[in-house]
Write a protein that holds these residues in place. Sequence first.
Motif, short mmCIF file in Angstrom:
data_model
loop_
_atom_site.label_atom_id
_atom_site.label_comp_id
_atom_site.label_asym_id
_atom_site.label_seq_id
_atom_site.Cartn_x
_atom_site.Cartn_y
_atom_site.Cartn_z
N LYS A 222 51.88 -9.54 -4.11
CA LYS A 222 52.46 -10.71 -4.44
C LYS A 222 52.11 -11.57 -6.49
O LYS A 222 52.53 -11.59 -6.72
CB LYS A 222 50.51 -11.21 -4.29
CG LYS A 222 50.44 -11.79 -2.95
CD LYS A 222 49.32 -12.34 -2.37
CE LYS A 222 49.14 -12.20 -0.84
NZ LYS A 222 47.64 -13.16 -0.55
N SER A 223 51.98 -9.79 -7.13
CA SER A 223 52.10 -9.72 -7.66
C SER A 223 53.40 -10.07 -8.87
O SER A 223 54.87 -10.31 -7.94
CB SER A 223 51.86 -8.54 -8.71
OG SER A 223 50.55 -7.72 -8.41
N SER A 224 52.99 -10.72 -9.79
CA SER A 224 54.83 -10.59 -10.79
C SER A 224 55.80 -9.74 -11.26
O SER A 224 56.00 -8.36 -11.32
CB SER A 224 54.04 -11.17 -12.14
OG SER A 224 55.42 -12.09 -12.85
N PRO A 225 56.67 -10.39 -11.00
CA PRO A 225 57.96 -9.12 -11.01
C PRO A 225 57.94 -9.25 -12.34
O PRO A 225 58.67 -8.25 -12.87
CB PRO A 225 59.34 -9.69 -10.31
CG PRO A 225 58.33 -10.58 -8.69
CD PRO A 225 57.39 -10.74 -9.71
N ASN A 226 58.10 -10.02 -13.03
CA ASN A 226 58.51 -10.08 -14.80
C ASN A 226 57.76 -9.14 -15.25
O ASN A 226 57.77 -8.75 -16.44
CB ASN A 226 57.82 -11.91 -15.25
CG ASN A 226 59.20 -13.26 -14.24
OD1 ASN A 226 60.39 -12.68 -14.27
ND2 ASN A 226 58.89 -14.03 -14.32
N MET A 227 56.73 -9.12 -14.38
CA MET A 227 55.06 -8.17 -15.51
C MET A 227 55.33 -6.60 -14.92
O MET A 227 55.81 -6.21 -15.70
CB MET A 227 53.81 -8.46 -14.86
CG MET A 227 52.46 -7.75 -15.80
SD MET A 227 51.15 -8.25 -15.33
CE MET A 227 51.27 -7.54 -13.90
N TRP A 228 55.86 -6.61 -13.68
CA TRP A 228 56.33 -4.55 -12.88
C TRP A 228 57.15 -4.29 -13.04
O TRP A 228 57.41 -3.53 -13.49
CB TRP A 228 55.18 -5.00 -11.48
CG TRP A 228 53.77 -4.58 -11.53
CD1 TRP A 228 53.06 -6.65 -11.42
CD2 TRP A 228 52.40 -4.43 -11.96
NE1 TRP A 228 52.39 -5.92 -11.63
CE2 TRP A 228 51.69 -4.32 -10.96
CE3 TRP A 228 53.17 -2.49 -12.00
CZ2 TRP A 228 51.05 -3.78 -11.67
CZ3 TRP A 228 52.79 -2.04 -12.17
CH2 TRP A 228 50.95 -2.66 -12.26
N THR A 229 58.43 -4.92 -13.41
CA THR A 229 59.00 -4.60 -13.21
C THR A 229 59.64 -3.63 -15.43
O THR A 229 60.21 -2.36 -14.95
CB THR A 229 61.27 -5.69 -13.41
OG1 THR A 229 60.74 -6.50 -12.25
CG2 THR A 229 62.33 -4.67 -13.72
N PRO A 230 59.28 -4.67 -16.20
CA PRO A 230 59.08 -3.78 -17.13
C PRO A 230 58.18 -2.90 -17.38
O PRO A 230 58.77 -1.50 -17.81
CB PRO A 230 58.80 -4.63 -18.50
CG PRO A 230 58.67 -5.67 -17.61
CD PRO A 230 58.88 -5.60 -16.02
#
Length: 283
Positions: A222-230
């Motif tokens: 459920k975590s944010s892809p915007n945060m985890w991709t970088p």
Amino acid sequence: MDNIVVIGIGLIGGSMVKDLKKVHPETKIIGVDKNPEHINQALVSGLIDKKGTLESVKDADLVILSIPVDASVALLPEVLDLVSDHTLVIDVGSTKLDFCNKVEHHVNRRNYLACHPIAGTEFSGPQAAINGLFKDKTNIICEVEKTAFKLQERGLRVFSDLGMRIRYMNPESHDKHIAYVSHLSHISSFMLGKTVIDKERNERDIFDMAGSGFASTVRLAKSSPNMWTPIFKQNKTNVIETLDEYINNLNQFKILLEKDDFEAIFNEMKNTNRIKDILKGIA
């Protein structure tokens, strides 16, 4: 502290200032966020006292940089360009080597304390901010010797106010170890969720059978892809290494199943059970 500037008003930055405001009610919290909705939510909820701009860091006692790691690494030198001698700048990123390398020769490197508070939930945004998020959690500090001593002391007081434990580590070791205990966990969760979602397209009742074990295992998805991709991008080399080892273990488990070697499967699981003792006391 008179002024705290939080850049990125989400779960981590928001929860930090929420607790710090309780300890230091006289402190003015200034919020900087490119999302106007986040600013409005933070003002209405009282999470921040006023809206600021990047220029606000000039008068800050503490700057908390809590935006995705790619944006954070890019913005850190600009923040250090503006700060005064008495300003402490911290980031909360899940990677550390790129941060430390980026400002290694910056004239105001002594104002920066590289840290990683290991705490969080799967939620994001100002409304996700909660009290007590950091209590009894670990904060990794890297290259502490490169931060001015009086600012080190201020940082340690901040982390004490948040109820955190402190560990010191070099940035290379931090990024390698965190790939195993955090980054791999998120990838596993995302990919388990993907596997089940793909199957659910043909078997509509699959989620009716999902219990608490499945829910807890895919919570991080459920975590944010915007945060985890970088994060995965910055720590790519270490993440690939952990994935190679993880995939090898999965393949070995599959081979044992194919061979009907359930004694070996039992022993693998029994040996892994000792993680209960290793993680004792961790929520």
